[in-house]
Design a protein around this motif. Structure first.
Motif, PDB file in Angstrom:
ATOM      1  N   THR B 129       1.069  -0.886   0.644  1.00 22.77           N
ATOM      2  CA  THR B 129       0.112   0.286  -0.330  1.00 22.77           C
ATOM      3  C   THR B 129       0.941   1.288   0.062  1.00 22.77           C
ATOM      4  N   GLY B 130       2.382   1.461  -0.394  1.00 20.74           N
ATOM      5  CA  GLY B 130       2.850   2.201   0.470  1.00 20.74           C
ATOM      6  C   GLY B 130       2.656   3.470   1.164  1.00 20.74           C
ATOM      7  N   ALA B 131       2.435   2.601   2.653  1.00 19.52           N
ATOM      8  CA  ALA B 131       2.484   2.825   3.852  1.00 19.52           C
ATOM      9  C   ALA B 131       3.704   3.784   4.696  1.00 19.52           C
ATOM     10  N   THR B 132       3.530   4.179   5.483  1.00 19.47           N
ATOM     11  CA  THR B 132       4.860   5.365   5.961  1.00 19.47           C
ATOM     12  C   THR B 132       4.545   4.806   7.465  1.00 19.47           C
ATOM     13  N   VAL B 133       5.655   4.604   7.891  1.00 21.34           N
ATOM     14  CA  VAL B 133       5.827   4.309   9.224  1.00 21.34           C
ATOM     15  C   VAL B 133       6.337   5.418  10.014  1.00 21.34           C
ATOM     16  N   LYS B 134       5.397   5.568  10.857  1.00 18.01           N
ATOM     17  CA  LYS B 134       5.772   7.270  12.034  1.00 18.01           C
ATOM     18  C   LYS B 134       5.975   6.032  13.211  1.00 18.01           C
ATOM     19  N   THR B 135       7.383   6.930  13.713  1.00 18.89           N
ATOM     20  CA  THR B 135       8.814   6.568  14.770  1.00 18.89           C
ATOM     21  C   THR B 135       8.166   8.104  15.236  1.00 18.89           C
ATOM     22  N   ASN B 136       9.063   7.599  16.400  1.00 16.99           N
ATOM     23  CA  ASN B 136       9.033   9.048  17.906  1.00 16.99           C
ATOM     24  C   ASN B 136      10.311   9.763  17.160  1.00 16.99           C
ATOM     25  N   LYS B 137      11.154   9.480  16.303  1.00 20.09           N
ATOM     26  CA  LYS B 137      11.933  10.327  15.429  1.00 20.09           C
ATOM     27  C   LYS B 137      11.201  11.445  14.322  1.00 20.09           C
ATOM     28  N   ARG B 138      10.721   9.770  13.267  1.00 21.92           N
ATOM     29  CA  ARG B 138      10.617  10.356  11.513  1.00 21.92           C
ATOM     30  C   ARG B 138       9.823   9.849  11.209  1.00 21.92           C
ATOM     31  N   THR B 139       9.303   9.805   9.990  1.00 21.30           N
ATOM     32  CA  THR B 139       8.516   9.034   9.285  1.00 21.30           C
ATOM     33  C   THR B 139       9.608   8.163   7.743  1.00 21.30           C
ATOM     34  N   ILE B 140       9.323   6.608   7.916  1.00 23.08           N
ATOM     35  CA  ILE B 140       9.843   6.208   7.435  1.00 23.08           C
ATOM     36  C   ILE B 140       8.330   5.537   6.297  1.00 23.08           C
ATOM     37  N   ALA B 141       9.132   5.783   4.684  1.00 22.74           N
ATOM     38  CA  ALA B 141       7.804   5.485   4.054  1.00 22.74           C
ATOM     39  C   ALA B 141       8.354   3.790   3.667  1.00 22.74           C
ATOM     40  N   ALA B 142       7.534   2.774   3.597  1.00 24.43           N
ATOM     41  CA  ALA B 142       7.419   1.480   3.149  1.00 24.43           C
ATOM     42  C   ALA B 142       8.944   1.096   2.408  1.00 24.43           C
ATOM     43  N   ASP B 143       8.375   1.394   1.448  1.00 26.04           N
ATOM     44  CA  ASP B 143      10.251   1.211   0.333  1.00 26.04           C
ATOM     45  C   ASP B 143      11.386   1.240   0.778  1.00 26.04           C
ATOM     46  N   GLU B 144      11.577   2.350   1.871  1.00 27.37           N
ATOM     47  CA  GLU B 144      12.865   2.334   3.045  1.00 27.37           C
ATOM     48  C   GLU B 144      12.884   1.719   4.277  1.00 27.37           C
ATOM     49  N   GLU B 155      17.182   2.901  13.821  1.00 22.98           N
ATOM     50  CA  GLU B 155      17.492   2.822  14.754  1.00 22.98           C
ATOM     51  C   GLU B 155      17.784   2.542  16.369  1.00 22.98           C
ATOM     52  N   ASP B 156      18.395   2.194  16.836  1.00 23.41           N
ATOM     53  CA  ASP B 156      18.312   1.602  17.522  1.00 23.41           C
ATOM     54  C   ASP B 156      17.875   2.568  19.124  1.00 23.41           C
ATOM     55  N   GLY B 157      16.130   1.774  19.859  1.00 20.85           N
ATOM     56  CA  GLY B 157      16.006   2.536  20.682  1.00 20.85           C
ATOM     57  C   GLY B 157      14.869   3.013  20.062  1.00 20.85           C
ATOM     58  N   GLU B 158      15.061   3.064  18.145  1.00 24.48           N
ATOM     59  CA  GLU B 158      13.569   4.175  17.716  1.00 24.48           C
ATOM     60  C   GLU B 158      12.691   3.584  18.261  1.00 24.48           C
ATOM     61  N   ILE B 159      10.962   4.032  18.802  1.00 23.26           N
ATOM     62  CA  ILE B 159       9.747   3.268  18.205  1.00 23.26           C
ATOM     63  C   ILE B 159       8.667   3.853  17.511  1.00 23.26           C
ATOM     64  N   ILE B 160       7.724   2.712  17.045  1.00 22.97           N
ATOM     65  CA  ILE B 160       7.012   2.913  15.972  1.00 22.97           C
ATOM     66  C   ILE B 160       6.228   2.916  16.560  1.00 22.97           C
ATOM     67  N   THR B 161       6.235   4.629  16.242  1.00 24.61           N
ATOM     68  CA  THR B 161       4.372   4.754  16.986  1.00 24.61           C
ATOM     69  C   THR B 161       2.814   4.544  16.056  1.00 24.61           C
ATOM     70  N   ALA B 162       3.173   4.888  14.843  1.00 24.19           N
ATOM     71  CA  ALA B 162       1.823   4.498  13.757  1.00 24.19           C
ATOM     72  C   ALA B 162       2.482   4.222  12.791  1.00 24.19           C
ATOM     73  N   VAL B 163       1.896   3.714  11.763  1.00 23.85           N
ATOM     74  CA  VAL B 163       1.167   3.653  10.864  1.00 23.85           C
ATOM     75  C   VAL B 163       0.606   3.756   9.465  1.00 23.85           C
ATOM     76  N   SER B 164       0.692   4.987   8.831  1.00 20.01           N
ATOM     77  CA  SER B 164      -0.142   5.211   8.124  1.00 20.01           C
ATOM     78  C   SER B 164      -0.426   4.837   6.984  1.00 20.01           C
ATOM     79  N   PHE B 165      -1.736   3.930   6.885  1.00 19.76           N
ATOM     80  CA  PHE B 165      -2.111   3.494   5.481  1.00 19.76           C
ATOM     81  C   PHE B 165      -2.858   4.320   4.605  1.00 19.76           C
ATOM     82  N   PRO B 166      -2.080   4.291   2.962  1.00 19.61           N
ATOM     83  CA  PRO B 166      -3.450   5.119   2.335  1.00 19.61           C
ATOM     84  C   PRO B 166      -4.482   4.424   1.265  1.00 19.61           C
ATOM     85  N   VAL B 167      -5.296   5.005   1.560  1.00 17.01           N
ATOM     86  CA  VAL B 167      -6.516   4.611   0.932  1.00 17.01           C
ATOM     87  C   VAL B 167      -6.118   4.011  -0.254  1.00 17.01           C
TER      88      VAL B 167
END
Lengths: 161, 266
Positions: B129-144, B155-167
């Motif tokens: 879906t080409g979603a975006t992974v949000k962390t406590n530091k940044r947003t990361i595209a699914a492809d990355e 990264e070490d200690g980074e926490i995923i906070t949410a995943v944003s799925f486009p319709v």
């Protein structure tokens, strides 16, 4: 060591346990609630199934500390005095157990299934929903019959309340 | 299990601070990978930091062009969420196929993604879906985000906070589950964006974890139908081969699961 406080079968309890203690060990060894069984210890067999805040979970894959503050129900907590829970009664009447080792987990998982589906259960759904509980005696047939029977009884019991 | 120290922070910031203080800390979400691995003594974290009760990490919300699933939301809650069922029903369906009911009551989307098991279900949905992974530091595209077996861009200690799925205009998932573990022997998620772009991702098949399948994407972009894949052949190079299925078998499963996913998507 930590003090873990939780509610088990309606009673507030507290236990001093190591942080690595699993919920199933707290139940069995600290509270002497040995109805909850340990079958595989690898999250596969479901013999250790209990309810945490109303949801069926495998207590061998939850730290006791994770359950702190929660409401836990075990197989010991479902009968009303001498009156079996409708799921227990249905297992007895339908010969839903042979050796009985998996039965506490089967019953806790099955009560959760009936709660989630209400009266809309059929055989295929029950078989699918019991994927996380393994029985090596019955071939499942009478377990499925028991759950379907109990679903009817629980509906009647609910309607009467 | 080796000794450890359990922490239950009440915020993301507190969790991150505890992590940086720990010698070899690990985050715990649903615990349905970490606890089994600790029991086998394959992991021995000094500190276990429980993210499962942090309120800001739980729930599903509609967003302008899709949905946001917060990281500690359980598989059961995703599978039964009205918001997910309405906006991206294939994702709810995927969540309903993970493990068994007791596992779905505990396991979380963030935990699944951070672990990036090569046979996990969620990575296929996130990548397709080409979603975006949000962390406590940044947003990361699914492809990355996905970097091979059990490794991610986190990264070490980074926490995923949410995943944003486009319709999506259309989306579907089909999986051939391992009969005992319910992990994907191969699972394929197909997605078509409102602008007509097509992305397809397979899990359980590759030696490098979740991957996109360009040949199927091209065929479906030209003609969104199961029949459009009849002539597509998938190379077995780089696919997993084990007692459960050979690389050739998995190559065929990729195509068959993609066809079933397209049929399911309508």
């Amino acid at each position: 060591m930590s003090t873990v406080k939780l509610t088990v079968n309606g009673k507030a309890v507290s236990a001093d346990v190591e942080d690595r203690t699993l919920l199933v060990h707290l139940l069995r060894e600290n509270l002497n609630l040995t109805g909850t069984h340990i079958g595989c210890d690898t999250s596969q067999c479901g013999a250790c199934t209990v309810h945490i805040d109303g949801r069926a979970v495998k207590s061998c894959t939850v730290l006791a500390a994770q359950a702190a503050g929660s409401n836990v129900t075990t197989i010991e907590g479902i009968a009303r005095g001498d009156e079996l829970h409708p799921m227990q009664a249905a297992f007895r009447d339908n010969h839903g157990l042979q050796c009985g080792f998996c039965t506490p987990g089967m019953i806790m998982a099955s009560i959760d299934i009936v709660h989630r589906y209400g009266g809309k259960l059929d055989e295929a759904t029950v078989r699918h929903e019991l994927e996380g509980n393994i029985c090596r005696c019955t071939g499942y047939h009478n377990i499925v019959k028991s759950v379907l029977d109990a679903a009817g009884r629980m509906k009647v019991a609910q309607a009467a309340e | 299990m080796y000794e450890t120290t359990y922490h239950r922070p009440s915020s993301i910031d507190e969790a991150a601070a505890l992590f940086s203080k720990g010698k070899e800390a690990k985050y715990l979400a649903g615990g349905h990978t970490l606890i089994p691995v600790m029991k086998q003594r394959l992991a021995s974290p000094s500190d276990v930091i429980d993210l499962g009760k942090i309120k800001e990490l739980i729930g599903v919300e509609p967003s302008g062009d899709g949905i946001v699933v917060k990281a500690a939301t359980t598989h059961y809650d995703v599978a039964t969420s009205d918001t997910v069922k309405k906006a991206l029903p294939a994702l709810a369906y995927l969540a309903s196929l993970i493990g068994d009911p007791a596992v779905r009551h505990r396991g979380t989307i963030g935990g699944s993604l951070a672990n990036n098991d090569p046979a996990a279900d969620y990575p296929a949905a996130v990548l397709a879906t080409g979603a975006t992974v949000k962390t406590n530091k940044r947003t990361i595209a699914a492809d990355e985000f996905f970097k091979g077996l059990f490794s991610t861009a986190l990264e070490d200690g980074e926490i995923i906070t949410a995943v944003s799925f486009p319709v999506q205009a259309k989306a579907g998932y089909a999986k051939f589950p391992h009969p005992a573990s319910r992990f994907a022997l191969t699972g394929v998620f197909v997605a078509k964006t409102p602008s007509g772009d097509v992305r397809v991702a397979a899990t359980g098949a590759s030696q490098n974890g979740v991957m996109r399948i360009p040949a199927i994407e091209a065929a479906l972009k030209a003609n969104w139908s199961a029949g459009a894949l009849d002539g597509v052949s998938i190379s077995a190079d780089g696919l997993l081969s084990d007692i459960h299925g050979s690389a050739d078998y998995r190559a065929n499963l990729i195509k068959v699961m993609a066809q079933r996913a397209v049929t399911a998507a309508g």
